[in-house]
Design an enzyme around this catalytic site. Structure first.
Site, PDB file in Angstrom:
ATOM      1  N   CYS A 175      28.648  38.184  43.905  1.00  0.00           N
ATOM      2  CA  CYS A 175      29.919  38.748  44.471  1.00  0.00           C
ATOM      3  C   CYS A 175      30.140  40.155  44.104  1.00  0.00           C
ATOM      4  O   CYS A 175      29.729  40.560  43.070  1.00  0.00           O
ATOM      5  CB  CYS A 175      31.074  38.226  43.859  1.00  0.00           C
ATOM      6  SG  CYS A 175      32.684  38.892  44.253  1.00  0.00           S
ATOM      7  N   HIS A 219      33.432  31.514  50.398  1.00  0.00           N
ATOM      8  CA  HIS A 219      33.623  32.614  49.341  1.00  0.00           C
ATOM      9  C   HIS A 219      34.733  33.478  49.507  1.00  0.00           C
ATOM     10  O   HIS A 219      35.285  33.951  48.810  1.00  0.00           O
ATOM     11  CB  HIS A 219      31.905  33.097  49.297  1.00  0.00           C
ATOM     12  CG  HIS A 219      31.872  34.063  47.973  1.00  0.00           C
ATOM     13  ND1 HIS A 219      31.319  33.866  46.839  1.00  0.00           N
ATOM     14  CD2 HIS A 219      32.764  35.433  48.067  1.00  0.00           C
ATOM     15  CE1 HIS A 219      31.557  35.081  46.298  1.00  0.00           C
ATOM     16  NE2 HIS A 219      32.140  35.939  46.772  1.00  0.00           N
ATOM     17  N   GLU A 220      34.569  34.301  50.785  1.00  0.00           N
ATOM     18  CA  GLU A 220      35.717  35.232  50.938  1.00  0.00           C
ATOM     19  C   GLU A 220      37.078  34.521  51.124  1.00  0.00           C
ATOM     20  O   GLU A 220      37.948  35.236  50.834  1.00  0.00           O
ATOM     21  CB  GLU A 220      35.270  35.953  52.456  1.00  0.00           C
ATOM     22  CG  GLU A 220      33.899  36.435  52.345  1.00  0.00           C
ATOM     23  CD  GLU A 220      33.539  37.571  51.336  1.00  0.00           C
ATOM     24  OE1 GLU A 220      34.513  38.204  50.669  1.00  0.00           O
ATOM     25  OE2 GLU A 220      32.441  37.519  50.673  1.00  0.00           O
ATOM     26  N   HIS A 248      38.542  34.378  47.837  1.00  0.00           N
ATOM     27  CA  HIS A 248      39.304  35.596  47.469  1.00  0.00           C
ATOM     28  C   HIS A 248      40.727  35.848  47.989  1.00  0.00           C
ATOM     29  O   HIS A 248      41.357  36.252  47.134  1.00  0.00           O
ATOM     30  CB  HIS A 248      38.409  36.807  48.210  1.00  0.00           C
ATOM     31  CG  HIS A 248      37.100  37.291  47.380  1.00  0.00           C
ATOM     32  ND1 HIS A 248      37.370  37.594  45.918  1.00  0.00           N
ATOM     33  CD2 HIS A 248      35.885  37.293  47.466  1.00  0.00           C
ATOM     34  CE1 HIS A 248      36.030  37.976  45.617  1.00  0.00           C
ATOM     35  NE2 HIS A 248      35.187  37.678  46.408  1.00  0.00           N
TER      36      HIS A 248
HETATM   37 ZN   LIG Z   1      33.260  37.800  46.273  1.00  0.00          ZN
END
Ligand SMILES: [Zn+2]
Length: 195
Positions: free
Chosen positions: A105, A147-148, A151
């Site tokens: 990341c 993954h995004e 966030h």
């Molecule tokens: Zn990330």
């Protein structure tokens, strides 16, 4: 314009992103800046909290993954062409077997760990035209989206690793919070002293 990427420990990374309305000021410039920032850091994805904004926006370009030799030709072609802006995304469904992939990341430099995620997602989102659509993604593209997406929900990949591994990287995360690391791109740290 290249923006500083906030490091692990910045409170904005823990916020749930707010919905973006079509009249959000200068959204096109923000998106352009996010792509510039992501490419400059050689990332495949970047979410708005990583540049300090708790809103539901992330950008993805999986082109760098297309060169992996262990992929089938059609998957390589798919990854090469996949560039997409996700506004107001909502994952509706995650299915299939969980598989491990070594994730990193841009907010957590020099830390990489295997993370297990399901192989297929159904996601509702829009692009700059604000027309809502629903799509299914799988494999590495789904992985990057997951993954995004985490966030914009205030979740980091390090939340998803074993307690033992968390203990092993604790010092490194502490160093990131204090800005005691060197990244190849501009960053902003939670507790850096003297600035
Ligand atoms: Zn990330």
């Amino acid at each position: 314009m290249i923006l500083p990427i906030v490091g692990y420990g910045e409170p904005v990374l823990r916020k749930v992103g707010e919905i973006i309305s079509p009249d959000y000021p200068n959204l096109d410039i923000l998106i352009e800046n996010m792509y510039d920032t992501m490419y400059n850091a050689y990332g495949v994805g970047l979410a708005a909290p990583q540049i300090g904004l708790a809103v539901r926006l992330f950008v993805i370009d999986t082109e760098p993954f297309s060169e992996s030799d262990d992929l089938k030709t059609d998957e390589q072609a798919q990854l090469k062409a996949f560039k997409r802006t996700f506004i107001n995304a909502k994952i509706l469904k995650e299915e299939g077997n969980e598989w491990a992939f070594n994730e990193g990341c841009l907010s957590i430099p020099d830390v990489r760990e295997d993370v297990y995620r399901k192989e297929r997602i159904t996601i509702e989102y829009c692009e700059e035209d604000f027309v809502i659509k629903t799509e299914v993604f799988e494999g590495l593209i789904a992985r990057v989206i997951q993954h995004e997406y985490d966030h914009i929900e205030g979740i980091l990949f390090t939340d998803k690793i074993s307690t033992l591994k968390k203990t092993l990287i604790k010092k490194r995360l502490q160093n990131i919070m204090e800005g005691k690391i060197r990244a190849d791109y501009k960053m902003k740290f939670a507790n850096k002293k003297g600035r």
